[in-house]
Design a protein around this motif. Structure first.
Motif, short mmCIF file in Angstrom:
data_model
loop_
_atom_site.label_atom_id
_atom_site.label_comp_id
_atom_site.label_asym_id
_atom_site.label_seq_id
_atom_site.Cartn_x
_atom_site.Cartn_y
_atom_site.Cartn_z
N HIS A 145 69.08 103.86 69.04
CA HIS A 145 68.51 104.22 67.59
C HIS A 145 67.03 104.30 67.83
O HIS A 145 66.32 105.29 67.30
CB HIS A 145 68.71 103.32 66.60
N GLN A 202 64.46 107.80 60.06
CA GLN A 202 65.63 107.00 59.79
C GLN A 202 66.49 107.77 58.85
O GLN A 202 67.92 107.85 59.20
CB GLN A 202 65.04 105.77 58.96
N HIS A 203 65.95 108.71 58.16
CA HIS A 203 66.87 109.53 57.43
C HIS A 203 67.48 110.67 58.21
O HIS A 203 68.92 110.82 58.31
CB HIS A 203 66.08 110.39 56.13
N ASN A 206 70.06 108.77 60.19
CA ASN A 206 71.44 108.35 59.56
C ASN A 206 72.27 109.56 59.38
O ASN A 206 73.46 109.51 59.16
CB ASN A 206 70.97 107.88 58.31
N ASP A 320 72.89 109.45 51.86
CA ASP A 320 71.84 108.65 52.38
C ASP A 320 70.68 108.56 51.42
O ASP A 320 69.92 107.53 51.22
CB ASP A 320 71.37 109.19 53.56
N SER A 443 70.18 101.43 57.99
CA SER A 443 70.21 102.25 59.06
C SER A 443 71.46 102.29 59.83
O SER A 443 72.22 101.01 59.82
CB SER A 443 68.95 101.74 59.96
N TYR A 444 72.12 103.28 60.30
CA TYR A 444 73.47 103.32 60.99
C TYR A 444 73.02 103.92 62.37
O TYR A 444 72.06 104.49 62.54
CB TYR A 444 74.45 104.33 60.18
#
Length: 460
Positions: A145, A202-203, A206, A320, A443-444
């Motif tokens: 990530h 992050q967006h 995700n 999201d 967060s994924y």
């Protein structure tokens, strides 16, 4: 789906024709992809230069002739199945020449390691092994990530002045994420322990992770997965060219939000064309705010006028934004609430097949949901396996065990235990809240080796 047959093979025993998977970040090796069939000895030499001792090999995707070795070499392989020590057996098989017999022996040994009952094993040692594997899986997800976040920041830094370089970085990142998804059939969605990178990175990550998981569940092939990944990564790239008053909205007013959507889509297409993106990727950028009923922007497209990859990214983008709102003053929704809101309030605007697949993929309790179990204990969902969405992996509140030492509870193995209901974090006592530490921003990323497959099928 069935679990794939992965072998660990010494680099010196690799042969052209073997299909390998590198457990490395996409910037840590010289190959175009992390998952490919060896073409020649030069590629094997390159693996040696990386300092690798063993490499994961997919027997089912390899050329069977790559495992053929002279008879005298085959006779040197230890009879791993005859030993009583399963750890020694696995070591012996890994060290052996990868003959067809060794492939079968590895599969038997791996099944034994997974399913065998070890009543005499020391419980503390077993627990440490499981905890170490759990930490390693999380550490790998967080490392990948972080690499993806750095790559995204490089894209945003370069796209205005060096659009071709930005395209190459984005294409490499998209390809790496598809490879990570396709490593095996048991890739799971994992909530990370901390939010990493910027809000925009992050967006983007995700949306890409969830869009890829959703696209695979809908049966899209690998070429289509690449279009989904690249489109999802770059769907908001046009926001870099927006004026400040639209990039940093103080509210979610419909007038300003509508103008922001129209302009960032237009600017995104402009940047995408300067990068030389293909038509499928440009469709995702141009259509990710279109809605099935024609109420979307900027063209008011309806139904099948919207490309299928764009329909996937549209839904995940909305989800999201509910979990991680961009506008100030907009309430954060728990993952459970976000999914429920999409179904209750937006299902007429979203592709029915895509929405149904999304609910099935994440289950009723997506990662990040705080839940009460059927035995009254409180827990947080950290991972969902796509084959068992109603039986997630959870971190259980155990005040006598430090959070870092807590083993995940895999409900896929606990047939007498289930999730009773979802809770909002604000309803938890302070001690539970501190222990479970639900994230303000979720967060994924992909995870491997986190959730063991059950010995017997468990009803989802």
């Amino acid at each position: 789906m069935t679990a794939t047959a992965n072998l660990l093979v010494d680099v010196d025993r690799l042969r052209p024709g073997m299909f390998i998977q590198l457990d490395l970040g996409w910037m840590e090796h010289p190959f175009p992809r992390s998952r490919f069939r060896l073409a020649d000895d030069q590629q094997i030499d390159a693996l040696r230069e990386l300092g690798l001792r063993r490499v994961k090999v997919r027997a089912d995707l390899s050329d069977p002739r790559a495992f053929d070795v002279p008879a005298e070499a085959a006779t040197e392989a230890p009879h791993a199945a005859d030993t009583t020590d399963t750890a020694d057996a696995a070591h012996a098989i890994d060290a052996a020449a990868p003959t067809a017999a060794a492939v079968a022996a590895v599969e038997v040994a791996q099944a034994a390691l997974t399913l065998a009952v070890r009543p005499a094993a020391d419980a503390a040692v077993l627990r440490r092994e499981r905890l170490r594997a759990q930490h390693e899986s999380l550490a790998r997800s967080e490392r990948l990530h972080a690499q993806a976040s750095r790559a995204w920041q490089g894209i945003t830094r370069d796209v205005l002045q060096h659009p071709t370089l930005a395209r190459d970085t984005a294409t490499g990142l998209a390809s790496a994420m598809v490879t990570q998804l396709c490593e095996d059939d048991s890739t799971t969605i994992r909530m990370l322990s901390e939010a990493a990178g910027t809000t925009s990175s992050q967006h983007a990550i995700n949306v890409t992770v969830l869009s890829l998981m959703l696209a695979r569940s809908l049966g899209l092939d690998e070429a289509q997965l690449h279009s989904v990944a690249l489109g999802a990564l770059l769907h908001d790239i046009g926001k870099l060219l927006l004026p400040d008053h639209l990039r940093h909205l103080d509210s979610d007013s419909s007038a300003l939000a509508g103008r922001e959507q129209r302009e960032h889509v237009s600017q995104g297409l402009r940047l995408g064309m300067s990068m030389g993106l293909d038509a499928a990727t440009l469709q995702v950028i141009g259509q990710h705010h279109e809605l099935r009923d024609g109420s979307g922007l900027p063209q008011g497209l309806r139904g099948d006028e919207i490309a299928r990859p764009a329909r996937i990214v549209t839904l995940v983008n909305l989800y999201d934004r509910l979990c991680n709102p961009r506008h100030k003053g907009v309430p954060l929704r728990t993952p459970h609430e976000a999914q429920a809101l999409l179904y209750a309030q937006r299902r007429n605007q979203l592709d029915t097949e895509v929405l149904t697949a999304f609910v099935k993929l994440l289950g009723v309790y997506p990662p990040g949901s705080v839940v009460q179990l059927s035995d009254e204990r409180m827990a947080m969902v950290v991972s969902v396996h796509p084959m068992h969405p109603l039986r997630p992996s959870v971190l259980v509140y155990e005040p006598r065990v430090a959070p870092d030492d807590a083993l995940l509870l895999h409900l896929v193995q606990e047939t007498d235990l289930s999730v009773r209901r979802s809770l909002h974090p604000q309803h938890l006592p302070r001690a539970m809240l501190d222990y479970l530490s639900p994230r303000e921003r979720v967060s994924y990323y992909f995870a491997h080796g986190l959730e063991p497959l059950p010995a017997q099928p468990v009803a989802a």
